[in-house]
Design a protein around this motif. Structure first.
Motif, PDB file in Angstrom:
ATOM      1  N   ALA A 161       0.830  -1.205   0.000  1.00 50.39           N
ATOM      2  CA  ALA A 161       0.000   0.000   0.000  1.00 50.39           C
ATOM      3  C   ALA A 161       0.871   1.265   0.000  1.00 50.39           C
ATOM      4  O   ALA A 161       0.561   2.245  -0.693  1.00 50.39           O
ATOM      5  CB  ALA A 161      -0.930  -0.001   1.215  1.00 50.39           C
ATOM      6  N   ILE A 162       1.972   1.231   0.748  1.00 47.84           N
ATOM      7  CA  ILE A 162       2.898   2.372   0.767  1.00 47.84           C
ATOM      8  C   ILE A 162       3.552   2.546  -0.600  1.00 47.84           C
ATOM      9  O   ILE A 162       3.657   3.666  -1.119  1.00 47.84           O
ATOM     10  CB  ILE A 162       3.961   2.178   1.859  1.00 47.84           C
ATOM     11  N   CYS A 163       3.966   1.430  -1.197  1.00 44.71           N
ATOM     12  CA  CYS A 163       4.592   1.492  -2.524  1.00 44.71           C
ATOM     13  C   CYS A 163       3.605   2.007  -3.570  1.00 44.71           C
ATOM     14  O   CYS A 163       3.977   2.770  -4.477  1.00 44.71           O
ATOM     15  CB  CYS A 163       5.113   0.111  -2.929  1.00 44.71           C
ATOM     16  N   THR A 164       2.351   1.607  -3.453  1.00 50.42           N
ATOM     17  CA  THR A 164       1.325   2.081  -4.384  1.00 50.42           C
ATOM     18  C   THR A 164       1.066   3.573  -4.197  1.00 50.42           C
ATOM     19  O   THR A 164       0.858   4.313  -5.169  1.00 50.42           O
ATOM     20  CB  THR A 164       0.016   1.291  -4.189  1.00 50.42           C
ATOM     21  N   ALA A 165       1.076   4.029  -2.947  1.00 51.53           N
ATOM     22  CA  ALA A 165       0.930   5.463  -2.684  1.00 51.53           C
ATOM     23  C   ALA A 165       2.069   6.247  -3.332  1.00 51.53           C
ATOM     24  O   ALA A 165       1.855   7.337  -3.888  1.00 51.53           O
ATOM     25  CB  ALA A 165       0.892   5.713  -1.177  1.00 51.53           C
ATOM     26  N   ALA A 166       3.280   5.703  -3.265  1.00 51.03           N
ATOM     27  CA  ALA A 166       4.433   6.356  -3.902  1.00 51.03           C
ATOM     28  C   ALA A 166       4.244   6.435  -5.411  1.00 51.03           C
ATOM     29  O   ALA A 166       4.520   7.463  -6.035  1.00 51.03           O
ATOM     30  CB  ALA A 166       5.712   5.585  -3.562  1.00 51.03           C
ATOM     31  N   LEU A 167       3.759   5.344  -6.016  1.00 54.26           N
ATOM     32  CA  LEU A 167       3.512   5.335  -7.464  1.00 54.26           C
ATOM     33  C   LEU A 167       2.439   6.360  -7.828  1.00 54.26           C
ATOM     34  O   LEU A 167       2.582   7.102  -8.814  1.00 54.26           O
ATOM     35  CB  LEU A 167       3.093   3.940  -7.907  1.00 54.26           C
ATOM     36  N   ASN A 168       1.372   6.422  -7.059  1.00 51.84           N
ATOM     37  CA  ASN A 168       0.288   7.365  -7.351  1.00 51.84           C
ATOM     38  C   ASN A 168       0.773   8.814  -7.290  1.00 51.84           C
ATOM     39  O   ASN A 168       0.413   9.636  -8.144  1.00 51.84           O
ATOM     40  CB  ASN A 168      -0.862   7.158  -6.362  1.00 51.84           C
ATOM     41  N   GLN A 199      14.255   6.499  -5.996  1.00 51.76           N
ATOM     42  CA  GLN A 199      13.685   7.271  -7.099  1.00 51.76           C
ATOM     43  C   GLN A 199      12.704   8.326  -6.607  1.00 51.76           C
ATOM     44  O   GLN A 199      12.627   9.418  -7.170  1.00 51.76           O
ATOM     45  CB  GLN A 199      12.996   6.323  -8.088  1.00 51.76           C
ATOM     46  N   VAL A 200      11.962   8.011  -5.554  1.00 52.71           N
ATOM     47  CA  VAL A 200      11.060   9.012  -4.979  1.00 52.71           C
ATOM     48  C   VAL A 200      11.876  10.158  -4.389  1.00 52.71           C
ATOM     49  O   VAL A 200      11.526  11.342  -4.558  1.00 52.71           O
ATOM     50  CB  VAL A 200      10.155   8.374  -3.904  1.00 52.71           C
ATOM     51  N   ASN A 246      11.869   9.963 -16.445  1.00 53.60           N
ATOM     52  CA  ASN A 246      12.758   8.821 -16.180  1.00 53.60           C
ATOM     53  C   ASN A 246      12.545   8.264 -14.777  1.00 53.60           C
ATOM     54  O   ASN A 246      12.481   7.037 -14.590  1.00 53.60           O
ATOM     55  CB  ASN A 246      14.214   9.249 -16.358  1.00 53.60           C
ATOM     56  N   HIS A 247      12.430   9.136 -13.796  1.00 54.62           N
ATOM     57  CA  HIS A 247      12.235   8.669 -12.422  1.00 54.62           C
ATOM     58  C   HIS A 247      10.883   7.976 -12.267  1.00 54.62           C
ATOM     59  O   HIS A 247      10.785   6.929 -11.614  1.00 54.62           O
ATOM     60  CB  HIS A 247      12.339   9.839 -11.442  1.00 54.62           C
ATOM     61  N   VAL A 248       9.842   8.538 -12.862  1.00 58.39           N
ATOM     62  CA  VAL A 248       8.512   7.924 -12.757  1.00 58.39           C
ATOM     63  C   VAL A 248       8.498   6.577 -13.472  1.00 58.39           C
ATOM     64  O   VAL A 248       7.873   5.620 -12.994  1.00 58.39           O
ATOM     65  CB  VAL A 248       7.436   8.858 -13.344  1.00 58.39           C
ATOM     66  N   ARG A 259       9.544  -0.647 -10.782  1.00 55.28           N
ATOM     67  CA  ARG A 259       9.860  -1.287  -9.496  1.00 55.28           C
ATOM     68  C   ARG A 259       8.575  -1.650  -8.740  1.00 55.28           C
ATOM     69  O   ARG A 259       8.520  -2.680  -8.066  1.00 55.28           O
ATOM     70  CB  ARG A 259      10.725  -0.357  -8.635  1.00 55.28           C
ATOM     71  N   HIS A 260       7.554  -0.832  -8.882  1.00 60.30           N
ATOM     72  CA  HIS A 260       6.263  -1.149  -8.259  1.00 60.30           C
ATOM     73  C   HIS A 260       5.702  -2.444  -8.838  1.00 60.30           C
ATOM     74  O   HIS A 260       5.168  -3.285  -8.105  1.00 60.30           O
ATOM     75  CB  HIS A 260       5.291   0.011  -8.492  1.00 60.30           C
ATOM     76  N   GLU A 261       5.842  -2.626 -10.133  1.00 57.79           N
ATOM     77  CA  GLU A 261       5.353  -3.853 -10.775  1.00 57.79           C
ATOM     78  C   GLU A 261       6.156  -5.071 -10.307  1.00 57.79           C
ATOM     79  O   GLU A 261       5.598  -6.153 -10.099  1.00 57.79           O
ATOM     80  CB  GLU A 261       5.450  -3.712 -12.294  1.00 57.79           C
TER      81      GLU A 261
END
Length: 216
Positions: free
Chosen positions: A88-95, A153-154, A196-198, A204-206
């Motif tokens: 959930a934290i990783c998904t929040a970072a992706l969002n 990356q974040v 590039n960062h996104v 990495r999220h995948e």
């Protein structure tokens, strides 16, 4: 067929059959020895004691097995809950990263409006949450590496956003057209960095998702 195999391999069933065979053998022995009533009383008492011993053993074994299974299920459930929280934290970072991409790279907006839509502190908070992830709870090496890289990356994304409003050499040029061209080139470079960062964050999220929730 599977049910028959399961019963055939059950320690409880095997133990019951052994007890039945043993009792049958002892009764047959008593009949062959032509025991009297008093001797039969002792013989039956002995058979009852043997049955009680076997019964206590298999009952304890069964309870122990169920307790072990319950402990394993509880451990697996606890681990699943922790992985859900980490993901959930990783998904929040992706969002948040994808929001940055939409606001800063895909649309041309005024500075004030851009920062009204984007809250810098939220991305910083997500980065802090990523730092707090207990890596030893993840388990899989690929997911650990992916989480570390996503976290980096974040962190790299934050100064890239700040760079959009940093003064450049173009601001000191007197010719308006040249200043606009150079400023445009600078912003294009900023957008490329964000892209590039996104892109890496998304990848990495995948990787984390595939490790946490493998497809059957």
């Amino acid at each position: 067929m599977e049910t028959i195999k399961k019963w055939a391999n059950s320690p409880f069933v095997i133990g019951t059959l052994i007890v039945i065979c043993l009792i049958t053998a002892l009764i047959s022995t008593g009949l062959l020895c032509d025991l009297n009533k008093s001797e039969w009383a002792y013989w039956v008492q002995a058979l009852g004691s043997i049955g009680a011993i076997f019964g206590a053993y298999f009952l304890g074994e069964r309870q122990s097995t169920k307790a072990a299974e319950a402990a394993i299920n509880l451990r697996d459930k606890d681990r699943s809950t922790k992985l859900d929280s980490i993901f959930a934290i990783c998904t929040a970072a992706l969002n948040r990263a994808e929001l940055v991409e939409r606001i800063f790279c895909r649309t041309e907006t005024e500075r004030d409006r851009r920062f009204f839509d984007y809250d810098h502190s939220l991305l910083t908070g997500v980065a802090a949450a990523l730092d707090a992830i207990p890596l030893h709870e993840i388990g899989q090496a690929d997911a650990v590496i992916a989480t570390l890289e996503l976290k980096d990356q974040v962190r790299f994304l934050i100064p890239c956003i700040d760079a959009f409003d940093q003064p450049t050499e173009a601001d000191d040029i007197d010719v308006a057209i040249a200043r606009k061209v150079l400023r445009g080139q600078y912003l294009s470079s900023c957008r490329a960095n964000v892209y590039n960062h996104v892109l890496i964050i998304r990848d990495r999220h995948e990787t984390i998702r595939k490790n946490f929730y493998p497809e059957p």
